[in-house]
Scaffold this active site. Structure first.
Site, PDB file in Angstrom:
ATOM      1  N   LYS A  24      81.783 -62.591 -24.724  1.00  0.00           N
ATOM      2  CA  LYS A  24      81.425 -63.633 -25.423  1.00  0.00           C
ATOM      3  C   LYS A  24      82.468 -63.882 -26.170  1.00  0.00           C
ATOM      4  O   LYS A  24      82.299 -63.755 -27.465  1.00  0.00           O
ATOM      5  CB  LYS A  24      80.108 -63.774 -25.957  1.00  0.00           C
ATOM      6  CG  LYS A  24      79.283 -64.927 -26.208  1.00  0.00           C
ATOM      7  CD  LYS A  24      78.231 -64.688 -26.992  1.00  0.00           C
ATOM      8  CE  LYS A  24      77.566 -65.903 -27.184  1.00  0.00           C
ATOM      9  NZ  LYS A  24      76.318 -65.816 -28.317  1.00  0.00           N
TER      10      LYS A  24
ATOM     11  N   THR B 182      75.893 -70.458 -21.858  1.00  0.00           N
ATOM     12  CA  THR B 182      75.670 -72.071 -22.448  1.00  0.00           C
ATOM     13  C   THR B 182      76.119 -71.915 -23.944  1.00  0.00           C
ATOM     14  O   THR B 182      76.670 -72.964 -24.155  1.00  0.00           O
ATOM     15  CB  THR B 182      73.973 -72.194 -22.389  1.00  0.00           C
ATOM     16  OG1 THR B 182      73.228 -71.127 -23.086  1.00  0.00           O
ATOM     17  CG2 THR B 182      73.531 -72.664 -21.045  1.00  0.00           C
TER      18      THR B 182
ATOM     19  N   LYS C 113      73.176 -75.090 -31.872  1.00  0.00           N
ATOM     20  CA  LYS C 113      74.294 -73.989 -32.243  1.00  0.00           C
ATOM     21  C   LYS C 113      74.911 -73.626 -30.713  1.00  0.00           C
ATOM     22  O   LYS C 113      74.366 -73.349 -29.709  1.00  0.00           O
ATOM     23  CB  LYS C 113      73.954 -72.895 -32.985  1.00  0.00           C
ATOM     24  CG  LYS C 113      73.478 -73.360 -34.255  1.00  0.00           C
ATOM     25  CD  LYS C 113      73.405 -71.946 -35.057  1.00  0.00           C
ATOM     26  CE  LYS C 113      71.995 -71.393 -34.956  1.00  0.00           C
ATOM     27  NZ  LYS C 113      71.866 -70.185 -36.263  1.00  0.00           N
TER      28      LYS C 113
ATOM     29  N   HIS D 121      66.512 -61.991 -37.422  1.00  0.00           N
ATOM     30  CA  HIS D 121      67.942 -62.067 -37.439  1.00  0.00           C
ATOM     31  C   HIS D 121      68.676 -61.659 -38.688  1.00  0.00           C
ATOM     32  O   HIS D 121      69.574 -62.263 -38.979  1.00  0.00           O
ATOM     33  CB  HIS D 121      68.243 -63.402 -36.942  1.00  0.00           C
ATOM     34  CG  HIS D 121      67.684 -63.625 -35.561  1.00  0.00           C
ATOM     35  ND1 HIS D 121      66.437 -63.765 -35.241  1.00  0.00           N
ATOM     36  CD2 HIS D 121      68.561 -63.994 -34.499  1.00  0.00           C
ATOM     37  CE1 HIS D 121      66.353 -64.250 -33.731  1.00  0.00           C
ATOM     38  NE2 HIS D 121      67.820 -64.271 -33.422  1.00  0.00           N
TER      39      HIS D 121
HETATM   40  N1  LIG Z   1      72.861 -71.106 -29.483  1.00  0.00           N
HETATM   41  C1  LIG Z   1      71.519 -70.383 -29.842  1.00  0.00           C
HETATM   42  O1  LIG Z   1      71.074 -71.199 -30.681  1.00  0.00           O
HETATM   43  C2  LIG Z   1      70.995 -68.861 -29.370  1.00  0.00           C
HETATM   44  C3  LIG Z   1      69.865 -68.630 -29.598  1.00  0.00           C
HETATM   45  C4  LIG Z   1      69.387 -67.489 -29.117  1.00  0.00           C
HETATM   46  C5  LIG Z   1      70.261 -66.552 -28.622  1.00  0.00           C
HETATM   47  N2  LIG Z   1      71.568 -67.197 -28.198  1.00  0.00           N
HETATM   48  C6  LIG Z   1      72.433 -66.156 -27.438  1.00  0.00           C
HETATM   49  O2  LIG Z   1      72.024 -66.022 -26.392  1.00  0.00           O
HETATM   50  C7  LIG Z   1      72.743 -64.684 -25.722  1.00  0.00           C
HETATM   51  C8  LIG Z   1      71.472 -63.874 -25.087  1.00  0.00           C
HETATM   52  O3  LIG Z   1      71.197 -64.732 -23.950  1.00  0.00           O
HETATM   53  P1  LIG Z   1      70.653 -64.143 -22.679  1.00  0.00           P
HETATM   54  O4  LIG Z   1      69.601 -63.170 -23.009  1.00  0.00           O
HETATM   55  O5  LIG Z   1      70.084 -65.274 -21.876  1.00  0.00           O
HETATM   56  O6  LIG Z   1      71.788 -63.213 -21.961  1.00  0.00           O
HETATM   57  P2  LIG Z   1      72.789 -63.469 -21.029  1.00  0.00           P
HETATM   58  O7  LIG Z   1      73.466 -64.852 -21.027  1.00  0.00           O
HETATM   59  O8  LIG Z   1      73.908 -62.236 -21.131  1.00  0.00           O
HETATM   60  O9  LIG Z   1      72.067 -63.252 -19.430  1.00  0.00           O
HETATM   61  C9  LIG Z   1      71.309 -62.039 -19.304  1.00  0.00           C
HETATM   62  C10 LIG Z   1      71.609 -61.521 -17.986  1.00  0.00           C
HETATM   63  O10 LIG Z   1      70.881 -62.040 -16.995  1.00  0.00           O
HETATM   64  C11 LIG Z   1      71.523 -62.549 -15.946  1.00  0.00           C
HETATM   65  N3  LIG Z   1      70.950 -63.874 -15.287  1.00  0.00           N
HETATM   66  C12 LIG Z   1      70.945 -64.776 -16.006  1.00  0.00           C
HETATM   67  N4  LIG Z   1      69.977 -65.774 -15.234  1.00  0.00           N
HETATM   68  C13 LIG Z   1      69.584 -65.087 -14.045  1.00  0.00           C
HETATM   69  C14 LIG Z   1      68.594 -65.530 -13.208  1.00  0.00           C
HETATM   70  N5  LIG Z   1      67.803 -66.537 -13.202  1.00  0.00           N
HETATM   71  N6  LIG Z   1      68.321 -64.399 -12.427  1.00  0.00           N
HETATM   72  C15 LIG Z   1      68.966 -63.129 -12.396  1.00  0.00           C
HETATM   73  N7  LIG Z   1      69.712 -62.814 -13.585  1.00  0.00           N
HETATM   74  C16 LIG Z   1      70.147 -63.956 -14.258  1.00  0.00           C
HETATM   75  C17 LIG Z   1      73.201 -62.763 -16.225  1.00  0.00           C
HETATM   76  O11 LIG Z   1      73.939 -62.606 -15.328  1.00  0.00           O
HETATM   77  C18 LIG Z   1      73.080 -61.638 -17.597  1.00  0.00           C
HETATM   78  O12 LIG Z   1      73.357 -60.376 -17.021  1.00  0.00           O
HETATM   79  C19 LIG Z   1      73.251 -63.950 -26.980  1.00  0.00           C
HETATM   80  O13 LIG Z   1      74.605 -64.064 -26.987  1.00  0.00           O
HETATM   81  C20 LIG Z   1      72.845 -64.794 -28.247  1.00  0.00           C
HETATM   82  O14 LIG Z   1      73.530 -64.629 -29.354  1.00  0.00           O
HETATM   83  C21 LIG Z   1      72.045 -68.358 -28.717  1.00  0.00           C
END
Ligand SMILES: NC(=O)c1ccc[n+]([C@@H]2O[C@H](COP(=O)([O-])OP(=O)(O)OC[C@H]3O[C@@H](n4cnc5c(N)ncnc54)[C@H](O)[C@@H]3O)[C@@H](O)[C@H]2O)c1
Length: 421
Positions: free
Chosen positions: A110, A143, A177, A292
């Site tokens: 990331k 995203t 964000k 957080h």
């Molecule tokens: N922008 C914001 O406001 C905000 C808010 C909260 C979290 N975040 C960010 O989000 C991130 C965490 O997101 P996350 O938990 O989605 O992690 P991620 O994007 O790493 O996804 C988690 C895992 O799930 C897998 N995956 C995704 N969709 C799948 C599906 N439908 N089926 C099977 N596997 C799938 C991916 O390959 C990955 O290994 C952190 O970096 C955090 O900082 C951003």
């Protein structure tokens, strides 16, 4: 535009004939307002070939809403493995001129490098400036990366989010964000650039592994603890079942009707209620910062061991104990919260949660919150307050309490060894 030298021009000419009489204006204040609206909606069966939702996403609404002709998708690698064929079949069925960029996205990549990879694809596709919103399909990491690339590309390019993880559905997909990590700092580079539209299809949860579902439940629990008691009660009663059934109702798909749908909708609603009045985070006392305060430092130092939601949960467990020590929660409430965390498959402690890390984390959070702690703490279950007077000593005591609760045998063994020595 307001000329700051009020003696320059006759009143009736201010803002118009600046060069007409008197000495020239040499100081200006420019003030403008940028109205922002974006749409977040549940969109089941998103990949059904006859469903126009994705093909029209992000385009101006209204009766004249057109289908797009060209479409650039950025799809996370694992999601592409699982859903690539259906995505491609959808684009064909909708007769789109489409291109699909597959991006590996996880916390360790990331970075700006990944942002540049996306930028390269935007360039290669020859994206129109406004009329061809990019579609990002994946978890929160994907995203966030695509959002940042789009906010930088030509200073602002519209994009659409299709979150495929639970964190994405209730958190990363719905706010304004974007961001990537820089060095050891979590989301240190980023922007406020909401997707023009976010389409929430909980059926993606069918393939998500249990650990990542628990991970998303941590963010739902955050909303429950700090502002929605009813959501907490629902999680307490049904959380384990939702986890086991992947938010599916018997015989239905994920998020359609029943408790799963209610939990998702309450979580998204609660999140948006908090974000909307403070989208640009001018106000730094934010209830959604609950969990957080210490977790960004913990998550980055523990990488890749802890997922985002897991680090958030450890932070919430710590602040639950802190609140208990301050009398903001009673012992029964504290025990109930920690028990629910465990039942949702979430950690409540981590070996790195030591005084050194905690004081570094607090110092960084104070900088992030402009010189004050503004630390959200729960008050009972379902509401909270902000404090500014947390001490390192108090933190160390709470963390020692939590360690004992999390693993009484280890603590007792250590104490026995200390006594024996
Ligand atoms: N922008 C914001 O406001 C905000 C808010 C909260 C979290 N975040 C960010 O989000 C991130 C965490 O997101 P996350 O938990 O989605 O992690 P991620 O994007 O790493 O996804 C988690 C895992 O799930 C897998 N995956 C995704 N969709 C799948 C599906 N439908 N089926 C099977 N596997 C799938 C991916 O390959 C990955 O290994 C952190 O970096 C955090 O900082 C951003």
């Amino acid at each position: 535009m307001i000329p700051e030298q009020t003696t320059v021009a006759p009143t009736e000419q201010r803002g118009h004939g600046l060069f007409t009489t008197g000495s020239p204006v040499t100081s200006w204040t420019v003030r403008t307002a940028l109205p922002v609206d974006y749409r977040v909606r549940f969109a089941p069966r998103l990949l059904a070939p006859d469903n126009p939702a994705l093909a029209t996403a992000g385009l101006p609404a209204g009766p004249g809403r057109q289908r797009r002709k060209r479409l650039l998708l950025v799809v996370e690698a694992r999601v592409h493995e699982l859903y690539g064929e259906r995505i491609h079949a959808y684009c064909e069925a909708q007769r789109l001129d489409w291109s699909c960029c597959i991006l590996l996205a996880h916390e360790r990549v990331k970075t700006m490098e990944s942002v540049f990879q996306v930028v390269e694809q935007l360039d290669r596709f020859g994206l129109a400036r406004r009329g061809e919103p990019v579609i990002a399909i994946g978890g929160g990491v994907l995203t966030d990366i695509v959002g940042l690339a789009c906010s930088l590309y030509r200073r602002s390019t519209p994009f659409v989010r299709v979150p495929t993880t639970l964190i994405g559905l209730v958190d990363a997909g719905v706010g304004a964000k974007t961001g990537v990590n820089y060095g050891r700092q979590k989301n240190r580079l980023g922007s406020y650039h909401p997707a023009v539209e976010t389409l929430l299809d909980p059926s993606f949860l069918a393939t998500l592994d249990t650990r990542h579902l628990s991970n998303g439940l941590a963010e739902i629990l955050k909303i429950a603890l700090i502002k929605d008691r009813r959501l907490f009660e629902t999680l307490d009663l049904h959380g384990e079942r939702l986890l086991a059934e992947r938010f599916r109702t018997p015989g239905g798909t994920a998020g359609e009707g029943g408790t799963g749908a209610e939990v998702l909708a309450r979580a998204v609603h609660g999140m948006l209620q908090e974000l909307q009045p403070n989208l640009w985070e001018k106000e730094l006392e934010r209830a959604m910062d609950y969990g957080h305060s210490f977790s960004p430092t913990l998550e980055m130092r523990a990488l890749p061991e802890l997922l985002h939601g897991e680090a958030v949960c450890v932070d919430m467990a710590l602040t639950t104990v802190l609140a208990r020590r301050r009398g903001l929660l009673d012992a029964a409430q504290c025990a109930r919260i920690l028990s629910l965390m465990r039942r949702l498959g979430l950690p409540i402690h981590h070996r790195l949660l030591e005084p050194g890390l905690l004081s570094d984390a607090l110092a960084d959070t104070v900088r992030h919150r402009d010189g004050r702690q503004r630390l959200p703490l729960p008050v009972g279950i379902g509401s909270g307050c902000f404090v500014d007077d947390l001490t390192a000593h108090e933190l160390a005591l709470a963390s020692a309490d939590l360690k004992e609760i999390a693993d009484p045998t280890t603590t007792t063994a250590t104490a026995t060894a200390r006594e024996a020595a």
